[in-house]
Scaffold this motif. Structure first.
Motif, mmCIF file in Angstrom:
data_model
loop_
_atom_site.group_PDB
_atom_site.id
_atom_site.type_symbol
_atom_site.label_atom_id
_atom_site.label_comp_id
_atom_site.label_asym_id
_atom_site.label_seq_id
_atom_site.Cartn_x
_atom_site.Cartn_y
_atom_site.Cartn_z
ATOM 1 N N HIS A 152 99.950 27.543 69.487
ATOM 2 C CA HIS A 152 100.819 27.385 70.647
ATOM 3 C C HIS A 152 102.082 28.210 70.447
ATOM 4 O O HIS A 152 102.743 28.096 69.405
ATOM 5 C CB HIS A 152 101.172 25.912 70.845
ATOM 6 N N ARG A 171 94.079 14.619 67.369
ATOM 7 C CA ARG A 171 94.583 15.860 66.814
ATOM 8 C C ARG A 171 94.764 16.917 67.895
ATOM 9 O O ARG A 171 93.800 17.333 68.485
ATOM 10 C CB ARG A 171 93.639 16.339 65.739
ATOM 11 N N CYS A 172 95.995 15.930 68.354
ATOM 12 C CA CYS A 172 96.348 16.873 69.407
ATOM 13 C C CYS A 172 96.352 18.424 68.838
ATOM 14 O O CYS A 172 96.762 18.598 67.762
ATOM 15 C CB CYS A 172 97.721 16.486 69.969
ATOM 16 N N GLY A 220 97.930 16.527 63.284
ATOM 17 C CA GLY A 220 98.457 16.372 64.619
ATOM 18 C C GLY A 220 99.924 16.015 64.761
ATOM 19 O O GLY A 220 100.690 16.744 65.407
ATOM 20 N N ASP A 229 89.292 21.039 65.012
ATOM 21 C CA ASP A 229 90.207 20.016 65.509
ATOM 22 C C ASP A 229 91.458 20.623 66.126
ATOM 23 O O ASP A 229 92.082 20.009 67.001
ATOM 24 C CB ASP A 229 90.621 19.074 64.373
ATOM 25 N N TYR A 230 91.846 21.809 65.658
ATOM 26 C CA TYR A 230 93.054 22.484 66.133
ATOM 27 C C TYR A 230 92.746 23.962 66.367
ATOM 28 O O TYR A 230 93.181 24.830 65.609
ATOM 29 C CB TYR A 230 94.184 22.332 65.107
ATOM 30 N N GLU A 252 93.677 26.153 68.554
ATOM 31 C CA GLU A 252 94.636 26.989 69.265
ATOM 32 C C GLU A 252 95.979 27.063 68.543
ATOM 33 O O GLU A 252 96.416 26.091 67.911
ATOM 34 C CB GLU A 252 94.875 26.437 70.675
ATOM 35 N N SER A 275 92.266 28.243 57.683
ATOM 36 C CA SER A 275 93.010 28.454 58.925
ATOM 37 C C SER A 275 94.008 29.590 58.808
ATOM 38 O O SER A 275 94.168 30.384 59.748
ATOM 39 C CB SER A 275 93.719 27.157 59.330
ATOM 40 N N GLY A 278 102.515 18.750 63.921
ATOM 41 C CA GLY A 278 102.643 19.790 64.926
ATOM 42 C C GLY A 278 103.244 19.280 66.220
ATOM 43 O O GLY A 278 104.017 19.980 66.889
ATOM 44 N N GLN A 279 102.927 18.030 66.572
ATOM 45 C CA GLN A 279 103.347 17.497 67.867
ATOM 46 C C GLN A 279 104.858 17.386 67.984
ATOM 47 O O GLN A 279 105.410 17.554 69.073
ATOM 48 C CB GLN A 279 102.710 16.121 68.081
ATOM 49 N N THR A 325 98.376 24.387 63.542
ATOM 50 C CA THR A 325 97.977 23.210 62.768
ATOM 51 C C THR A 325 96.676 23.549 62.057
ATOM 52 O O THR A 325 95.690 23.936 62.690
ATOM 53 C CB THR A 325 97.801 21.981 63.668
ATOM 54 N N SER A 380 90.573 25.590 62.604
ATOM 55 C CA SER A 380 89.923 24.291 62.532
ATOM 56 C C SER A 380 89.400 23.884 63.906
ATOM 57 O O SER A 380 90.097 24.039 64.909
ATOM 58 C CB SER A 380 90.935 23.245 62.047
#
Length: 374
Positions: free
Chosen positions: A100, A13-14, A71, A95-96, A98, A121, A74-75, A110, A93
């Motif tokens: 971007h 999760r990127c 992930g 896991d996410y 930030e 979030s 969003g990717q 995300t 989260s």
């Protein structure tokens, strides 16, 4: 069926200054409208008036905030619209953690999957002092199950209504009255055909139809991605549009954290959408988060931080929500990943959503004060 990915669910999760109470109340009053028989905060009708009700903020300006849920959603944006600056926001989260943002003031958030993650979030984002979101356009962009009567694998659907499927009473189908088509009924009603009172205030939301129509007009002719596996899954249906190539469409989305599959629950999804929108909405995609996302934005809008007239929702079909003739509902659910719709659905979020993003950024002078008339 709310479907995210054929991979394991754990993948790689990127603040504006405070307003005087009277001005805050005025802002909320200007933005209020009665919808579906219940007074709910609605779309701000005058963007200039909306902006004048709040003092300037000190956070980063954002033209478009793309909201993904996990992930890969969003990717696809991160792969296409960079380079990016990562901005850590407390409360997102783990896991996410930030957001971007690129040099054109397009950002990607995300949230994490499901109602709770989405709401938490969005609240963290909108009440952060790192961004000025008063003129931001929010685009929910995620994959979903899709009704074969409305679309197909890879289809990308712009919604005008967000309907919550989870706020219902339910009986196990084996224990329901014989006269009921399913075990679902509205809370504090007497039958599955009764419309509930909408006491939760989150059961149904109407998005800005002008924005939805503009997004559709900008994207309706884009070439969507397909896959050989999706083509093989499609031909098992004997009717269009299920057995046709994917395209950009307009129809509405249903939220609920319970993943489901089948003809009878699918029929309830269609009926529930019609019931809660007074026959104005048409169900076509099923997902988990959108009503929670919108409610969080509505809370932020009540303080002047967000303009609810700038929210769009795009969902792409990664799997069918019910089986083809001769297939069992359990097989459709357990083997959803074999339908081949995941890859095209992810890519088509970008292909269908990017025309709106680029139009807003390129013609910001037209979009700055609200959705332009064209």
């Amino acid at each position: 069926m709310n479907v995210k990915t054929p991979l394991k669910r754990v993948v790689n999760r990127c603040t504006p200054r405070k307003l005087p109470v009277a001005r805050t109340a005025l802002t909320v009053a200007l933005a209020a409208s009665c919808t579906f028989g219940v007074c709910l905060p609605g779309i701000a009708q005058d963007s200039d008036a909306f902006a004048r009700q709040v003092n300037p903020g000190n956070g980063r300006d954002v033209k478009v905030m793309i909201i993904s849920m996990f992930g890969p959603e969003g990717q696809v944006w991160l792969d296409n619209l960079g380079p990016w600056k990562a901005i850590k926001v407390p409360g997102l989260s783990p896991d996410y953690p930030e957001v971007h943002c690129n040099r054109h003031d397009v950002c990607v958030l995300t949230t994490g999957m499901g109602h709770a993650n989405a709401a938490a979030s969005l609240m963290a984002l909108t009440f952060s002092d790192k961004f000025d979101l008063r003129r931001t356009y929010f685009m929910i962009a995620g994959i979903a199950g899709i009704d074969p009567a409305q679309g197909t694998l890879g289809s990308a659907a712009w919604a005008k209504y967000l309907v919550d499927f989870g706020i219902q009473w339910e009986l196990d189908a084996r224990e329901k009255p014989d006269s009921w088509p399913s075990g679902f009924l509205g809370i504090n009603t007497q039958s599955p055909t009764d419309k509930p009172l909408l006491d939760y205030r989150t059961e149904v939301f109407a998005l800005n139809a002008k924005l939805a129509d503009t997004a559709f007009a900008l994207s309706k002719n884009v070439q969507l991605q397909d896959s050989s596996d999706a083509q093989m899954a499609r031909v098992k249906f004997n009717h269009p549009p299920a057995n046709q190539p994917p395209k950009v469409i307009q129809c509405d989305t249903l939220a609920g954290d319970t993943w489901w599959s089948g003809k009878y629950i699918g029929e309830r999804a269609r009926y529930w959408t019609k019931l809660l929108t007074d026959n104005k909405g048409t169900y076509c995609t099923t997902q988990q988060e959108d009503n929670a996302t919108y409610e969080a934005l509505k809370r932020a809008a009540s303080t002047g931080r967000v303009d609810l007239g700038r929210v769009a929702a795009l969902r792409s079909g990664s799997d069918f929500d019910r089986p083809y003739d001769g297939q069992s509902a359990s097989d459709n659910l357990l083997n959803y990943a074999k339908q081949g719709g995941f890859g095209p659905a992810i890519e088509n979020l970008y292909r269908a959503g990017n025309p709106l993003v680029q139009d807003i950024v390129t013609h910001w002078d037209e979009w700055r004060d609200g959705v332009p008339s064209r």
